[in-house]
Write a protein that holds these residues in place. Structure first.
Motif: not given
Length: 146
Positions: A98, A121-122, A124-126, A128-129
């Motif tokens: 990341t 944010k994107e 972080e979303r990736i 977390q997924e």
């Protein structure tokens, strides 16, 4: 032979014959007693051996269960340590990945703060997924072990 000689001879023959018969009956009776005693001893011995084997089997079974339980606990601890180390390794690799993408995408000297926030944010979303997927995989592995 006269009659006086025949009677004692007949008595002698009867006496000898009678003793022989008695000895034969005594011998067969003694043989029967010995056979019966031997059969009883054999049955008692077999029962005693069977009982001893069953008692020892119970003792050894318990001993085996205790040793196996200890071994399972040790393997379980090792497995948990391995899983935790693997999880941390995967998380670190994902963070590094990341960070690399952040550096590549935001490698400009002047970054628009809104665009940077959107990208972060994107990412972080990736992240977390990916973390959630790895945790699910780890849970599946743990369930298979149990």
């Amino acid at each position: 032979m006269n009659r006086k000689q025949v009677i004692p001879l007949a008595l002698l023959i009867m006496l000898l014959f009678g003793r022989g018969l008695t000895a034969t009956v005594a011998d067969s009776s003694l043989s029967g007693i010995l056979t019966s005693w031997l059969d009883d001893k054999t049955e008692q011995s077999i029962a005693e051996i069977d009982s001893a084997i069953k008692e020892e089997q119970a003792i050894q079974t318990e001993r085996l269960k205790e040793v196996l339980a200890e071994e399972i606990k040790e393997v379980e601890k090792e497995w948990e340590t391995f899983i935790e180390a693997e999880k941390q390794k995967q998380l670190a690799a994902l963070r590094e990945y990341t960070d690399k993408h952040i550096a590549e995408r935001i490698g400009v000297t002047e970054v628009d703060p809104e665009k940077q926030a959107t990208v972060e944010k994107e990412l972080e979303r990736i992240f977390q997924e990916a973390v959630n997927e790895m945790e699910n995989i780890m849970l599946e592995i743990e369930e298979e072990v149990e």
